[in-house]
Write an enzyme that holds these catalytic residues in place. Sequence first.
Site, PDB file in Angstrom:
ATOM      1  CB  SER A 195      -0.928   0.101   1.407  1.00 56.80           C
ATOM      2  OG  SER A 195      -1.532   1.143   1.380  1.00 56.80           O
TER       3      SER A 195
ATOM      4  CE1 TYR B 128      -6.029   4.779  -1.275  1.00 57.52           C
ATOM      5  CE2 TYR B 128      -4.177   4.551  -0.010  1.00 57.52           C
ATOM      6  CZ  TYR B 128      -5.617   4.242  -0.108  1.00 57.52           C
ATOM      7  OH  TYR B 128      -6.243   3.374   0.584  1.00 57.52           O
TER       8      TYR B 128
ATOM      9  CB  THR C 263      -6.674   2.988  -5.144  1.00 55.88           C
ATOM     10  OG1 THR C 263      -5.906   1.646  -5.142  1.00 55.88           O
ATOM     11  CG2 THR C 263      -7.825   2.822  -4.285  1.00 55.88           C
TER      12      THR C 263
ATOM     13  NE  ARG D 135     -11.475   3.984   6.292  1.00 50.33           N
ATOM     14  CZ  ARG D 135     -10.408   3.762   5.735  1.00 50.33           C
ATOM     15  NH1 ARG D 135      -9.313   3.623   6.167  1.00 50.33           N
ATOM     16  NH2 ARG D 135     -10.374   3.965   4.294  1.00 50.33           N
TER      17      ARG D 135
ATOM     18  CE  LYS E 282      -7.693  -2.997  -3.540  1.00 52.68           C
ATOM     19  NZ  LYS E 282      -8.762  -2.169  -2.842  1.00 52.68           N
TER      20      LYS E 282
ATOM     21  CG  HIS F  61     -10.919   1.151   0.197  1.00 55.83           C
ATOM     22  ND1 HIS F  61     -10.194   1.733  -0.813  1.00 55.83           N
ATOM     23  CD2 HIS F  61     -10.161   1.238   1.374  1.00 55.83           C
ATOM     24  CE1 HIS F  61      -9.095   2.070  -0.248  1.00 55.83           C
ATOM     25  NE2 HIS F  61      -9.074   1.698   1.072  1.00 55.83           N
TER      26      HIS F  61
ATOM     27  NE  ARG G 231     -10.280  -0.129   5.871  1.00 52.55           N
ATOM     28  CZ  ARG G 231      -9.741  -0.224   7.154  1.00 52.55           C
ATOM     29  NH1 ARG G 231     -10.699  -1.185   7.918  1.00 52.55           N
ATOM     30  NH2 ARG G 231      -9.066   0.363   7.893  1.00 52.55           N
TER      31      ARG G 231
ATOM     32  N   GLY H 266     -14.912  -8.921   1.824  1.00 54.31           N
ATOM     33  CA  GLY H 266     -15.904  -9.755   2.296  1.00 54.31           C
ATOM     34  C   GLY H 266     -15.297 -11.178   2.160  1.00 54.31           C
TER      35      GLY H 266
ATOM     36  CG  MET I 210     -14.427 -13.264   6.070  1.00 49.50           C
ATOM     37  SD  MET I 210     -12.979 -12.863   7.087  1.00 49.50           S
ATOM     38  CE  MET I 210     -13.404 -13.456   8.675  1.00 49.50           C
TER      39      MET I 210
ATOM     40  N   GLY J 288      -7.587  -9.165   2.381  1.00 46.08           N
ATOM     41  CA  GLY J 288      -6.935  -8.189   3.166  1.00 46.08           C
ATOM     42  C   GLY J 288      -7.190  -8.670   4.612  1.00 46.08           C
ATOM     43  NE  ARG J 289     -12.384  -5.764   7.673  1.00 42.59           N
ATOM     44  CZ  ARG J 289     -12.855  -5.011   6.812  1.00 42.59           C
ATOM     45  NH1 ARG J 289     -12.974  -5.393   5.289  1.00 42.59           N
ATOM     46  NH2 ARG J 289     -13.284  -3.585   6.876  1.00 42.59           N
TER      47      ARG J 289
END
Length: 410
Positions: free
Chosen positions: A136, A160, A186, A195, A276, A300, A303, A333, A335, A354-355
């Site tokens: 990033s 960015y 992005t 957030r 993206k 994103h 977010r 999303g 997982m 990501g997460r």
Amino acid sequence: MVTRQFPRPKDLFDLMKFKKPVWNATDRRLASALTIADLRTIAKRRTPKAAFDYTDGSAEQEISLARARQAFEDIEFSPSILRGTADVDTSSTVLGGPMALPFAIAPTGFTRLMQTEGEIAGASAARAAGIPFTLSTLGTTSIEDVKAANPDGRNWFQLYVMRDREISYELTRRAAAAGFDTLHFTVDTPVAGARLRDKRNGFSIPPQLTLGTIVNAIPRPWWWWDFLTTPALQFASLSSTGGTVGELLDAAMDPTISFADLEVIRGIWPGKLVIKGVQNVQDAATLAGLGVDGIVLSNHGGRQLDRAPIPFHLLPEVVREVGSELEIGVDTGIMSGADIVASIALGADFTLIGRAYLYGLMAGGRRGVDRTIAILGEQIVRTMKLLGVASLAELTPGHVTQLQRLTPRP
């Protein structure tokens, strides 16, 4: 009648086979994680609230993220039988290079805050697994250090476009000089999303000590020990820090970003160019005519704009519109390996995690990232075998039905 007898010692000993103990606490902790949700539970237990919530949370009421995850739960697989799928091939060629598994590690900001090994753990784990790693703009490890951690693997850079355009241009040139093969331009962050977890936690870079953070840190001394005994946390590619995440993003991003910026970046970047943050079919069609190589359907990670379109729901229509012209990725999303298989079946060329990656990082550093990749890889292979397919190319939309909960009113 059943004939009974006294138990024989030999029979008892045969039954009493104990598992070999795992003495290393990290290995023992990670071995107990069978799903990404298990890694999340471990990560939450081991990480201070502000850092965990930064990873785990999304914008405003967090509706976009919840809907994205629900969309993956609301699928029905259609397996085929008697296909002889003892071995499956999970590899593919994406954006001009190989991928051993159909997912890459997504770009994440402030990564060393979650666990001090940060992007180095992600890049080296990606190298070992044969998948791309994405750094990033707001990363906490430099472009050059990521290349050193993944010297012969695939490195992608997420860009960015900032108010000071020359900063973005210089980062683009550095990534190209370091041999990164793909740029993720992005486009979904003209301003920072709200957030709210971060605001409530007073989340900042570097972390600010308050009575609340001290109390929260007491049962997590290992995190603070790592934080205080390793190099200072800072943005490796940006010169200024301080303030809340939203304030930092607002200072770095520019709401005037336009297609003109895309043209400039295309002129600077020599490798594959991916956009993206695409969130509708019309924009995907426009980009197909502008010389880009791919797009990522993404909101994103929920977010930015709450109640944004669900990328997984957009996927089939976008594939029909531009799938023959662009390579298509999807995130938000994801997982499980089943989520990834469903995305590939509906036409995605690759996915981004990501997460899921950060939960593993928080749970156990580099070994935790390895565990994330192993869990997803095992789930992908098992799902493919149960569907009766031997390769990613054999997955088709006929293998997946998207069940509907949300339908537009006329």
